[in-house]
Design an enzyme around this catalytic site. Structure first.
Site, PDB file in Angstrom:
ATOM      1  N   LYS A 110       4.889  -3.722  -6.344  1.00  0.00           N
ATOM      2  CA  LYS A 110       6.166  -3.436  -6.664  1.00  0.00           C
ATOM      3  C   LYS A 110       7.160  -3.638  -5.119  1.00  0.00           C
ATOM      4  O   LYS A 110       8.040  -4.475  -5.227  1.00  0.00           O
ATOM      5  CB  LYS A 110       6.763  -2.061  -7.289  1.00  0.00           C
ATOM      6  CG  LYS A 110       7.969  -2.013  -7.371  1.00  0.00           C
ATOM      7  CD  LYS A 110       8.528  -2.593  -8.810  1.00  0.00           C
ATOM      8  CE  LYS A 110      10.051  -2.382  -8.912  1.00  0.00           C
ATOM      9  NZ  LYS A 110      10.309  -3.468  -9.923  1.00  0.00           N
ATOM     10  N   HIS A 164      15.045 -36.567 -12.231  1.00  0.00           N
ATOM     11  CA  HIS A 164      14.752 -36.789 -10.971  1.00  0.00           C
ATOM     12  C   HIS A 164      13.228 -36.547 -10.388  1.00  0.00           C
ATOM     13  O   HIS A 164      12.808 -36.538  -9.442  1.00  0.00           O
ATOM     14  CB  HIS A 164      15.746 -36.509  -9.875  1.00  0.00           C
ATOM     15  CG  HIS A 164      17.103 -36.488  -9.988  1.00  0.00           C
ATOM     16  ND1 HIS A 164      17.465 -38.037  -9.558  1.00  0.00           N
ATOM     17  CD2 HIS A 164      18.400 -36.203 -10.300  1.00  0.00           C
ATOM     18  CE1 HIS A 164      18.851 -38.068  -9.952  1.00  0.00           C
ATOM     19  NE2 HIS A 164      19.538 -36.798 -10.193  1.00  0.00           N
ATOM     20  N   GLU A 195       5.023 -14.001 -13.281  1.00  0.00           N
ATOM     21  CA  GLU A 195       4.479 -12.938 -12.731  1.00  0.00           C
ATOM     22  C   GLU A 195       3.822 -12.065 -13.861  1.00  0.00           C
ATOM     23  O   GLU A 195       2.606 -11.055 -13.516  1.00  0.00           O
ATOM     24  CB  GLU A 195       5.078 -12.213 -11.971  1.00  0.00           C
ATOM     25  CG  GLU A 195       6.442 -11.312 -12.622  1.00  0.00           C
ATOM     26  CD  GLU A 195       7.312 -10.773 -11.391  1.00  0.00           C
ATOM     27  OE1 GLU A 195       8.515 -10.610 -11.782  1.00  0.00           O
ATOM     28  OE2 GLU A 195       7.074 -10.518 -10.426  1.00  0.00           O
ATOM     29  N   GLU A 241      15.140 -16.839 -12.609  1.00  0.00           N
ATOM     30  CA  GLU A 241      14.699 -15.594 -12.883  1.00  0.00           C
ATOM     31  C   GLU A 241      13.720 -15.290 -14.169  1.00  0.00           C
ATOM     32  O   GLU A 241      12.788 -14.762 -14.150  1.00  0.00           O
ATOM     33  CB  GLU A 241      15.890 -14.725 -12.970  1.00  0.00           C
ATOM     34  CG  GLU A 241      15.633 -12.988 -13.117  1.00  0.00           C
ATOM     35  CD  GLU A 241      14.456 -12.454 -12.251  1.00  0.00           C
ATOM     36  OE1 GLU A 241      14.284 -13.080 -11.251  1.00  0.00           O
ATOM     37  OE2 GLU A 241      14.237 -11.271 -12.577  1.00  0.00           O
ATOM     38  N   CYS A 274       0.594  -1.237  -0.005  1.00  0.00           N
ATOM     39  CA  CYS A 274       0.050  -0.076  -0.010  1.00  0.00           C
ATOM     40  C   CYS A 274       0.862   0.978   0.159  1.00  0.00           C
ATOM     41  O   CYS A 274       1.863   1.209   0.438  1.00  0.00           O
ATOM     42  CB  CYS A 274      -1.026   0.227   1.335  1.00  0.00           C
ATOM     43  SG  CYS A 274      -1.891  -1.165   1.403  1.00  0.00           S
ATOM     44  N   ASN A 298      -0.527   1.714   6.149  1.00  0.00           N
ATOM     45  CA  ASN A 298       0.197   0.549   5.242  1.00  0.00           C
ATOM     46  C   ASN A 298       0.939  -0.126   6.266  1.00  0.00           C
ATOM     47  O   ASN A 298       1.595   0.257   7.315  1.00  0.00           O
ATOM     48  CB  ASN A 298       1.520   1.489   4.568  1.00  0.00           C
ATOM     49  CG  ASN A 298       2.476   0.338   3.847  1.00  0.00           C
ATOM     50  OD1 ASN A 298       2.111  -0.666   3.656  1.00  0.00           O
ATOM     51  ND2 ASN A 298       3.820   0.972   3.735  1.00  0.00           N
ATOM     52  N   GLY A 299       0.551  -1.630   6.166  1.00  0.00           N
ATOM     53  CA  GLY A 299       1.187  -2.416   7.164  1.00  0.00           C
ATOM     54  C   GLY A 299       0.191  -3.611   7.719  1.00  0.00           C
ATOM     55  O   GLY A 299      -0.948  -3.512   7.000  1.00  0.00           O
ATOM     56  N   LYS A 351       9.725 -14.269 -14.258  1.00  0.00           N
ATOM     57  CA  LYS A 351       9.241 -13.020 -15.078  1.00  0.00           C
ATOM     58  C   LYS A 351       7.961 -13.529 -15.958  1.00  0.00           C
ATOM     59  O   LYS A 351       6.985 -12.954 -15.892  1.00  0.00           O
ATOM     60  CB  LYS A 351      10.306 -12.930 -16.028  1.00  0.00           C
ATOM     61  CG  LYS A 351      11.648 -11.896 -15.539  1.00  0.00           C
ATOM     62  CD  LYS A 351      11.304 -10.481 -15.107  1.00  0.00           C
ATOM     63  CE  LYS A 351      10.900 -10.543 -13.591  1.00  0.00           C
ATOM     64  NZ  LYS A 351      11.690 -10.206 -12.700  1.00  0.00           N
ATOM     65  N   TRP A 389      -3.090  -2.567  -1.492  1.00  0.00           N
ATOM     66  CA  TRP A 389      -2.892  -3.830  -1.756  1.00  0.00           C
ATOM     67  C   TRP A 389      -3.300  -4.650  -0.798  1.00  0.00           C
ATOM     68  O   TRP A 389      -2.829  -4.694   0.269  1.00  0.00           O
ATOM     69  CB  TRP A 389      -1.274  -4.295  -2.078  1.00  0.00           C
ATOM     70  CG  TRP A 389      -0.814  -5.329  -2.437  1.00  0.00           C
ATOM     71  CD1 TRP A 389      -0.756  -5.858  -3.729  1.00  0.00           C
ATOM     72  CD2 TRP A 389      -0.380  -6.607  -1.766  1.00  0.00           C
ATOM     73  NE1 TRP A 389      -0.421  -7.328  -3.612  1.00  0.00           N
ATOM     74  CE2 TRP A 389      -0.165  -7.756  -2.353  1.00  0.00           C
ATOM     75  CE3 TRP A 389      -0.294  -6.707  -0.264  1.00  0.00           C
ATOM     76  CZ2 TRP A 389       0.237  -8.946  -1.955  1.00  0.00           C
ATOM     77  CZ3 TRP A 389      -0.130  -7.864   0.229  1.00  0.00           C
ATOM     78  CH2 TRP A 389       0.294  -9.033  -0.794  1.00  0.00           C
ATOM     79  N   ARG A 399       3.083   0.236  -5.459  1.00  0.00           N
ATOM     80  CA  ARG A 399       2.842  -0.202  -4.056  1.00  0.00           C
ATOM     81  C   ARG A 399       1.535  -1.075  -4.011  1.00  0.00           C
ATOM     82  O   ARG A 399       1.154  -1.950  -3.016  1.00  0.00           O
ATOM     83  CB  ARG A 399       3.055   0.493  -3.198  1.00  0.00           C
ATOM     84  CG  ARG A 399       4.234   1.522  -2.967  1.00  0.00           C
ATOM     85  CD  ARG A 399       4.507   2.638  -2.091  1.00  0.00           C
ATOM     86  NE  ARG A 399       4.472   2.095  -0.605  1.00  0.00           N
ATOM     87  CZ  ARG A 399       5.804   1.581  -0.126  1.00  0.00           C
ATOM     88  NH1 ARG A 399       6.704   1.891  -0.924  1.00  0.00           N
ATOM     89  NH2 ARG A 399       5.756   1.080   1.145  1.00  0.00           N
TER      90      ARG A 399
HETATM   91  C1  AGP Z   1      10.324  -9.333  -9.417  1.00  0.00           C
HETATM   92  O1  AGP Z   1      10.202  -9.370 -10.729  1.00  0.00           O
HETATM   93  C2  AGP Z   1       9.483  -9.091  -8.297  1.00  0.00           C
HETATM   94  N1  AGP Z   1       8.333  -8.220  -8.533  1.00  0.00           N
HETATM   95  C3  AGP Z   1       9.827  -9.486  -6.825  1.00  0.00           C
HETATM   96  O2  AGP Z   1      10.321 -10.844  -6.763  1.00  0.00           O
HETATM   97  C4  AGP Z   1      10.947  -8.767  -6.102  1.00  0.00           C
HETATM   98  O3  AGP Z   1      12.237  -8.727  -6.565  1.00  0.00           O
HETATM   99  C5  AGP Z   1      10.921  -8.796  -4.604  1.00  0.00           C
HETATM  100  O4  AGP Z   1       9.715  -8.529  -4.066  1.00  0.00           O
HETATM  101  C6  AGP Z   1      11.974  -8.119  -3.780  1.00  0.00           C
HETATM  102  O5  AGP Z   1      12.118  -6.821  -4.259  1.00  0.00           O
HETATM  103  P1  AGP Z   1      13.218  -6.042  -3.553  1.00  0.00           P
HETATM  104  O6  AGP Z   1      14.312  -6.242  -4.466  1.00  0.00           O
HETATM  105  O7  AGP Z   1      12.579  -4.436  -3.797  1.00  0.00           O
HETATM  106  O8  AGP Z   1      13.460  -6.365  -2.124  1.00  0.00           O
END
Ligand code: AGP
Length: 610
Positions: A605, A506, A490, A483, A2, A100-101, A487, A75, A27
């Site tokens: 984010k 395995h 998400e 990674e 948030c 926020n929290g 990508k 969020w 956020r």
């Molecule tokens: C990456 O594409 C993500 N959206 C997510 O995994 C991100 O890397 C993770 O939340 C960590 O964020 P930070 O690097 O701001 O700590």
């Protein structure tokens, strides 16, 4: 997560709040709301489900005019995304709160407040804060004291902004575990979840510390610490530019950020060398003395940043010859540790506000890790402020939820760290200079690999109807595969998993059929032959193979395999280069699927809750 923003001024604050919300939308973006006190001190509120644009449209229809206000982009944690769960939450038309929290003891508080006659209109944890403040106002406390007393009964992490019709000339804020900054204007003052939200208004900021409360008026800002004593917090001038987030010619921020990687990496390297030798001071004034003592490295991070840490582990052990462990922050913080003497505790985070990473850093200090270093993209972040040493990645603001340039600049920064530690551990001057030379070629190699985009667009067309995908890599390309899979999942919502290619037999091999695309990363290194055997195992079972391979990798014999050739790249730097086509593939698959690329569903984010 948030985002919260608040302002008090001699002009109407709605435009400031809306602009702040737009800048905080990364956020969270499932609903948004705003509350102001009008000239008669009446509390007015507008909330909308969906993105800030929906709120903006509602405000165009029915403007809210007031010189003090708070706003929120959500969020969801407690309660579905809906208008009634959207912030600000109010109590008896007298108190409005943005939060926020997470309030961990909200159920108990809710029961107590209901017993006192307070009615709840949402499923959120936040609403208890509004009612609890009202309880203390009823007892005759001024707004600041009512907020402080409320913070005393809340458990969990929070940053809050509060206005009250009973105290129309004060905006009160509190921080406990979630980020909150105060912006200083000219006869107007602001609060926000980050500096970026307010850079269109001011460059001057105060960072609240955990336990702080603040009273903002048009005349100034007073801050009180956890004990209630008045304190001064230093004023910081930010260098973040207000216009640093234009999307320009690109369709999405993610696409722009993928294409910015050459420049971003160049900035990461800039000024960190004298000739071809790395400057320790880049990490902080005391870095040299600390690095002299390093015998072990513990890396902690989340998501993409964790993947960067996993690549760094290979580098740290192979190049620097120093043992290195990597762990996801949410796991690290909840288990017992044996702390090795001489360990450097390294956190990696784009935002520097990720709750789990911050908590792991706090935990690390408590259990005896003496030296801490943050690899981060945001100089003003909590992580940087709370770490002993820091190396800024200088990627520039990353807006797309899917991390791209943050990752490649983290890797670049981590390689600098590996060299700094390796120098003290026997890495020869020749090796150092060789890696540094390669690092300087990196931006042009990034430009080159980006030219594969048209071919990748064609590949992406085959993924539109896929439900699953498997990513394979070996050695330091296993985290690259992870990674790539992250990508894809998400932003395209296709289920994707990554495996070290040798693990296939395995178990995961059972998944292979003609509906399962398998994406492999095949640089021309000592593991190529092994990888080739693994790819043949996939092929023999009818799997559809997409391979990003070195221009010299002998893979022609594998009939039916889709191959895209990547220009020759130094082994050490290959993880940085090979990540880029995987980012592009995910991006173009997402376009075909028609998803919201920059703001994928259910995500945000900056993950500032546990
Ligand atoms: C990456 O594409 C993500 N959206 C997510 O995994 C991100 O890397 C993770 O939340 C960590 O964020 P930070 O690097 O701001 O700590």
């Amino acid at each position: 997560m948030c985002g919260i923003v608040g302002a008090i001024a001699h002009r109407t604050v709605t435009p400031v709040l809306l602009e702040g919300l737009k800048r905080l939308e990364y956020r969270g973006y499932d609903s948004a709301g705003i509350a102001v006190l009008d000239q008669d001190h009446t509390l007015l509120r507008t909330r909308r489900i969906g993105k800030i644009l929906e709120l903006e449209a509602a405000l165009q229809q029915a403007p809210l005019v007031g010189r003090i206000g708070i706003a929120h982009t959500r969020w969801a944690t407690h309660g579905v995304p809906s208008e009634r769960n959207a912030h600000p939450h109010v109590c008896r038309e007298r108190v409005a709160v943005v939060h926020n929290g997470i309030v961990e003891n909200y159920e108990a508080l809710r029961g107590e407040l209901q017993a006192k006659g307070y009615e709840f209109t949402s499923e959120t944890d936040t609403e208890v804060i509004a009612h609890q403040i009202d309880v203390f106002l009823e007892q005759g406390l001024p707004l600041l004291k009512a907020v402080q007393a409320t913070c005393g009964v809340l458990r969990g992490a929070f940053a809050i902004g509060v206005i009250s019709s009973a105290h129309p000339r004060e905006l009160v804020a509190a921080r406990q575990g979630s980020p909150l900054v105060v912006g200083l204007g000219d006869s107007e003052n602001y609060i926000a979840s980050d500096v970026f939200a307010l850079v269109a208004e001011t460059q001057r900021f105060l960072f609240l510390e955990d336990g702080d409360t603040a009273v903002l008026t048009t005349d100034g800002v007073e801050i009180y610490d956890a004990a209630g004593a008045a304190v001064e917090r230093p004023v910081h001038e930010t260098r973040i530019a207000a216009d640093a987030v234009e999307r320009g010619e690109y369709r999405h921020y993610m696409q722009k950020e993928i294409h910015e990687q050459a420049i971003a990496v160049e900035k990461t390297l800039d000024g960190r060398y004298q000739g071809e030798r790395l400057l320790d001071e880049a990490f902080g004034d005391t870095a040299a003395a600390i690095f002299d003592q390093v015998r072990n490295v513990q890396i902690v991070a989340c998501g993409t940043s964790y993947h960067a840490g996993m690549v760094a582990r290979y580098w740290m052990e192979e190049i620097a010859g120093v043992p290195c462990q990597v762990e996801v922050a949410s796991e690290f913080r909840y288990r017992r540790h044996v702390v090795q003497p001489g360990t450097l505790f390294v956190t990696i985070s784009q935002s520097g506000e990720t709750a789990d990473t911050l908590a792991a850093l706090k935990q690390a200090r408590l259990i005896g890790y003496t030296h801490t270093l943050a690899i981060c993209n945001v100089p003003e972040s909590s992580l940087v402020r709370e770490s002993e040493l820091a190396l800024m990645t200088r990627a520039g603001p990353e807006i797309g939820v899917a991390s791209t340039k943050a990752f490649t600049t983290q890797l670049t920064a981590l390689l600098l760290l590996v060299i700094a530690i390796g120098k003290r551990n026997g890495i020869s001057k020749e090796r150092e200079v060789a890696i540094v030379r390669e690092l300087h070629r990196l931006p042009s190699q990034i430009e080159q690999v980006l030219r594969l985009e048209p071919e990748i667009v064609k590949w992406a067309e085959n993924f539109g109807d896929k439900k699953d995908a498997l990513y394979l890599g070996r050695g330091m390309h296993y985290p690259v595969a992870m990674e790539g899979a992250l990508k894809l999942k998400e932003i395209s919502y296709i289920h994707a998993e990554a495996y070290p290619a040798g693990e296939l037999k395995h178990g995961p091999l059972a998944l292979i059929d003609d509906q399962m695309p398998v994406i492999a990363v095949a640089p021309n290194n000592e593991l190529l032959e092994k990888l080739k055997s693994n790819l043949q195992e996939v092929q023999a079972r009818g799997g559809e193979l997409y391979v990003f391979a070195d221009v010299n990798a002998p893979l022609e014999s594998m009939a039916g395999v889709k191959l895209l050739r990547v220009a020759e790249v130094n082994d050490v730097l290959a993880p940085i280069i090979y990540t880029i086509p995987l980012q592009l593939l995910a991006y173009h698959v997402a376009l075909i699927k028609g998803t919201d690329v920059d703001q994928p569903r259910n995500l945000a984010k900056s993950v500032t809750v546990e």
